[in-house]
Design a protein around this motif. Sequence first.
Motif, PDB file in Angstrom:
ATOM      1  N   ILE A 266     -19.560 -57.821  49.106  1.00  0.00           N
ATOM      2  CA  ILE A 266     -21.017 -57.858  49.213  1.00  0.00           C
ATOM      3  C   ILE A 266     -21.590 -57.272  47.931  1.00  0.00           C
ATOM      4  O   ILE A 266     -21.145 -56.222  47.465  1.00  0.00           O
ATOM      5  CB  ILE A 266     -21.519 -57.038  50.419  1.00  0.00           C
ATOM      6  CG1 ILE A 266     -20.766 -57.413  51.695  1.00  0.00           C
ATOM      7  CG2 ILE A 266     -23.023 -57.216  50.581  1.00  0.00           C
ATOM      8  CD1 ILE A 266     -20.969 -58.819  52.166  1.00  0.00           C
ATOM      9  N   LYS A 267     -22.604 -57.936  47.354  1.00  0.00           N
ATOM     10  CA  LYS A 267     -23.253 -57.395  46.164  1.00  0.00           C
ATOM     11  C   LYS A 267     -24.739 -57.697  46.208  1.00  0.00           C
ATOM     12  O   LYS A 267     -25.174 -58.653  46.858  1.00  0.00           O
ATOM     13  CB  LYS A 267     -22.622 -57.957  44.889  1.00  0.00           C
ATOM     14  CG  LYS A 267     -22.623 -59.466  44.761  1.00  0.00           C
ATOM     15  CD  LYS A 267     -21.878 -59.912  43.508  1.00  0.00           C
ATOM     16  CE  LYS A 267     -21.914 -61.415  43.320  1.00  0.00           C
ATOM     17  NZ  LYS A 267     -21.196 -61.846  42.092  1.00  0.00           N
TER      18      LYS A 267
ATOM     19  N   ILE B 152     -28.052 -49.616  48.879  1.00  0.00           N
ATOM     20  CA  ILE B 152     -28.704 -49.589  50.188  1.00  0.00           C
ATOM     21  C   ILE B 152     -29.780 -48.522  50.176  1.00  0.00           C
ATOM     22  O   ILE B 152     -29.517 -47.359  49.847  1.00  0.00           O
ATOM     23  CB  ILE B 152     -27.681 -49.290  51.306  1.00  0.00           C
ATOM     24  CG1 ILE B 152     -26.557 -50.332  51.302  1.00  0.00           C
ATOM     25  CG2 ILE B 152     -28.364 -49.239  52.656  1.00  0.00           C
ATOM     26  CD1 ILE B 152     -25.382 -49.961  52.180  1.00  0.00           C
TER      27      ILE B 152
ATOM     28  N   THR C 241     -22.567 -53.032  55.610  1.00  0.00           N
ATOM     29  CA  THR C 241     -22.580 -54.302  54.883  1.00  0.00           C
ATOM     30  C   THR C 241     -21.570 -55.301  55.440  1.00  0.00           C
ATOM     31  O   THR C 241     -21.841 -56.495  55.513  1.00  0.00           O
ATOM     32  CB  THR C 241     -22.317 -54.092  53.384  1.00  0.00           C
ATOM     33  OG1 THR C 241     -21.026 -53.502  53.210  1.00  0.00           O
ATOM     34  CG2 THR C 241     -23.380 -53.215  52.762  1.00  0.00           C
TER      35      THR C 241
ATOM     36  N   GLY D  62     -25.223 -56.190  60.267  1.00  0.00           N
ATOM     37  CA  GLY D  62     -24.348 -56.168  59.111  1.00  0.00           C
ATOM     38  C   GLY D  62     -24.664 -57.368  58.254  1.00  0.00           C
ATOM     39  O   GLY D  62     -25.062 -58.418  58.771  1.00  0.00           O
ATOM     40  N   VAL D  63     -24.519 -57.271  56.958  1.00  0.00           N
ATOM     41  CA  VAL D  63     -24.803 -58.415  56.088  1.00  0.00           C
ATOM     42  C   VAL D  63     -23.782 -59.524  56.351  1.00  0.00           C
ATOM     43  O   VAL D  63     -24.143 -60.686  56.551  1.00  0.00           O
ATOM     44  CB  VAL D  63     -24.773 -58.001  54.610  1.00  0.00           C
ATOM     45  CG1 VAL D  63     -24.956 -59.219  53.711  1.00  0.00           C
ATOM     46  CG2 VAL D  63     -25.853 -56.964  54.331  1.00  0.00           C
TER      47      VAL D  63
ATOM     48  N   ASN E 225     -18.038 -53.256  48.964  1.00  0.00           N
ATOM     49  CA  ASN E 225     -19.494 -53.321  48.895  1.00  0.00           C
ATOM     50  C   ASN E 225     -19.956 -52.835  47.536  1.00  0.00           C
ATOM     51  O   ASN E 225     -19.629 -51.724  47.113  1.00  0.00           O
ATOM     52  CB  ASN E 225     -20.161 -52.471  49.968  1.00  0.00           C
ATOM     53  CG  ASN E 225     -21.676 -52.426  49.759  1.00  0.00           C
ATOM     54  OD1 ASN E 225     -22.318 -53.466  49.664  1.00  0.00           O
ATOM     55  ND2 ASN E 225     -22.232 -51.227  49.634  1.00  0.00           N
TER      56      ASN E 225
ATOM     57  N   ILE F  19     -30.272 -54.004  49.223  1.00  0.00           N
ATOM     58  CA  ILE F  19     -30.627 -54.098  50.634  1.00  0.00           C
ATOM     59  C   ILE F  19     -31.582 -52.962  50.980  1.00  0.00           C
ATOM     60  O   ILE F  19     -31.299 -51.789  50.688  1.00  0.00           O
ATOM     61  CB  ILE F  19     -29.368 -53.986  51.533  1.00  0.00           C
ATOM     62  CG1 ILE F  19     -28.339 -55.054  51.160  1.00  0.00           C
ATOM     63  CG2 ILE F  19     -29.755 -54.090  53.008  1.00  0.00           C
ATOM     64  CD1 ILE F  19     -26.950 -54.767  51.666  1.00  0.00           C
TER      65      ILE F  19
ATOM     66  N   ASN G  54     -16.452 -48.706  48.653  1.00  0.00           N
ATOM     67  CA  ASN G  54     -17.901 -48.762  48.529  1.00  0.00           C
ATOM     68  C   ASN G  54     -18.308 -48.311  47.136  1.00  0.00           C
ATOM     69  O   ASN G  54     -17.983 -47.205  46.714  1.00  0.00           O
ATOM     70  CB  ASN G  54     -18.596 -47.879  49.560  1.00  0.00           C
ATOM     71  CG  ASN G  54     -20.103 -47.877  49.362  1.00  0.00           C
ATOM     72  OD1 ASN G  54     -20.738 -48.928  49.421  1.00  0.00           O
ATOM     73  ND2 ASN G  54     -20.684 -46.718  49.081  1.00  0.00           N
TER      74      ASN G  54
ATOM     75  N   ALA H 279     -23.411 -53.473  46.872  1.00  0.00           N
ATOM     76  CA  ALA H 279     -24.860 -53.511  47.051  1.00  0.00           C
ATOM     77  C   ALA H 279     -25.416 -52.099  47.213  1.00  0.00           C
ATOM     78  O   ALA H 279     -24.834 -51.260  47.902  1.00  0.00           O
ATOM     79  CB  ALA H 279     -25.215 -54.343  48.275  1.00  0.00           C
TER      80      ALA H 279
ATOM     81  N   THR I 123     -34.821 -55.492  57.290  1.00  0.00           N
ATOM     82  CA  THR I 123     -33.872 -55.870  58.323  1.00  0.00           C
ATOM     83  C   THR I 123     -34.535 -55.686  59.686  1.00  0.00           C
ATOM     84  O   THR I 123     -35.587 -55.065  59.806  1.00  0.00           O
ATOM     85  CB  THR I 123     -32.593 -55.014  58.249  1.00  0.00           C
ATOM     86  OG1 THR I 123     -32.940 -53.631  58.439  1.00  0.00           O
ATOM     87  CG2 THR I 123     -31.905 -55.187  56.908  1.00  0.00           C
TER      88      THR I 123
END
Length: 483
Positions: free
Chosen positions: A172-173, A210, A185, A149-150, A206, A176, A244, A208, A142
């Motif tokens: 979000i999945k 991180i 996210t 933020g995604v 979320n 990252i 989350n 994903a 990033t």
Amino acid sequence: MKNKKAIIATVLCLAFVTALSIYIVLGINSYKLPSDYESDSNSNPTIQEQTTVHLEEIPDGYVGIYSVEDFDYLRNSSTGSYILMNDIDMTNVESWEGINFQGSFNGNNYEIKNYHFSNGFFNYLTDATVKNLTLSVNISETNKNRTMGVFANKIETSNSDNSSSYISFIRIKGNINVTSSPFGTIAGAVFPGDEDAWVYIDHVTNEANITGDSSTIGGIIGTVSQQNASETDPTALQVSNAVNKGNITISHSRNDHYVHNVGGIIGDGLGYIQCCDNYGNISLDCPTPKYGDPISYDNPTYVRLNSICGGIIGSNGYCHYKLAEIYPRGEIGDIFSCSNYGKIISKNSEYTGGIIGYAAVSYSLRGCGNFADISGMNAGGIQGGGYYLSQISDCINTGSITGSETSGALIGVFFSNAPEPINCYYLNNGVNSVGVKAAFPTVYSVEANQLTDESVINLDENLWTFEEAGPTLYSTIGNKNIN
């Protein structure tokens, strides 16, 4: 009866939140929340019905989006209304400039697949309404030292009368790796306005994982900073039914002057945080803190402020560990009906809490539970410590709490003039209810075989039910039904 309550748990939670918010606002503080809080569930714009079907026809007044190129409609006419009509695969898209958007976008329960860029899909969302969208991501890096933020880098209001942003049913999945700060996210940063300019974030998830190195990380939101508000204005952000599920693993090899805040929902900041759950494990690996002597910003031996972790919120501001200088991130807020199920491992974090790591300004905390192990320098099952301690009530901790300096089953660092916890429970595993005081009149230690005994644990029955493992919030049951 239990199944029936589980089915309507989300509705009950939101209705109770509305009533509780009115009580907090009118009964404790002198300001007033927007009219949305006072309306019923049929007219409150933050209480939205979840749908999983795709609209086959474009509604009147909307523009259909079918391809990556069609997103230029949003760029060139950002105040219009748009609807996604199919999945979008971004595998072969080489670059992406985040969209500044001020209109209405309905993702129509479709998915943006293989998003791999170092900035958010949206750049600024200002007075925008966005809903029903999934982003599948694989982000290897990033933008360093930049808010990201995604879903959106920044969400804000124009801060004019009755301006608001509404974000709901976003998922979000993926994976990252992050070096941005702050990062979340859903939003890297949220900038709510004054008491008439709110940001509503509702039913977001979320999934994903991180990893990386960043100073402020939230599973949902990185940081919250109030715009143009007086000290008596509320932090005009409402986050409801945010979940989350992604693990957050952050490693810092350096001691520096930054504050490191990590939270399952919000890294740093506060608002009205209600009916949220964290399941992701949080690991913050940072060096043993070192401080220059004397400590000052100009002294080259000065090293670090604080590292702080929380299952729901890292901090709502921070206090310099040695100088006791206060840096608030918002004014008045509320943490209500939230649970943490993710382990928090951070042996060198100054403050670690199952719900909130550190509080620098006033807020309220009610009906929350921690059900996972917590470790840090000053560790608490509900709150690690803070310049300000709320009177927590109807809370429970069943996790094991380990602090290298202080440990508390409910609060790690407790000071004598702070309000005492009331009607709270904790599993007896050898740790006092707070770090320096063993007992309060209405704080109860329970044994493992009593966790499912409703005659022993008398938490508010409007908030809590009993499942096989013990007390569970109705809001948590409701959140499990979110697709």
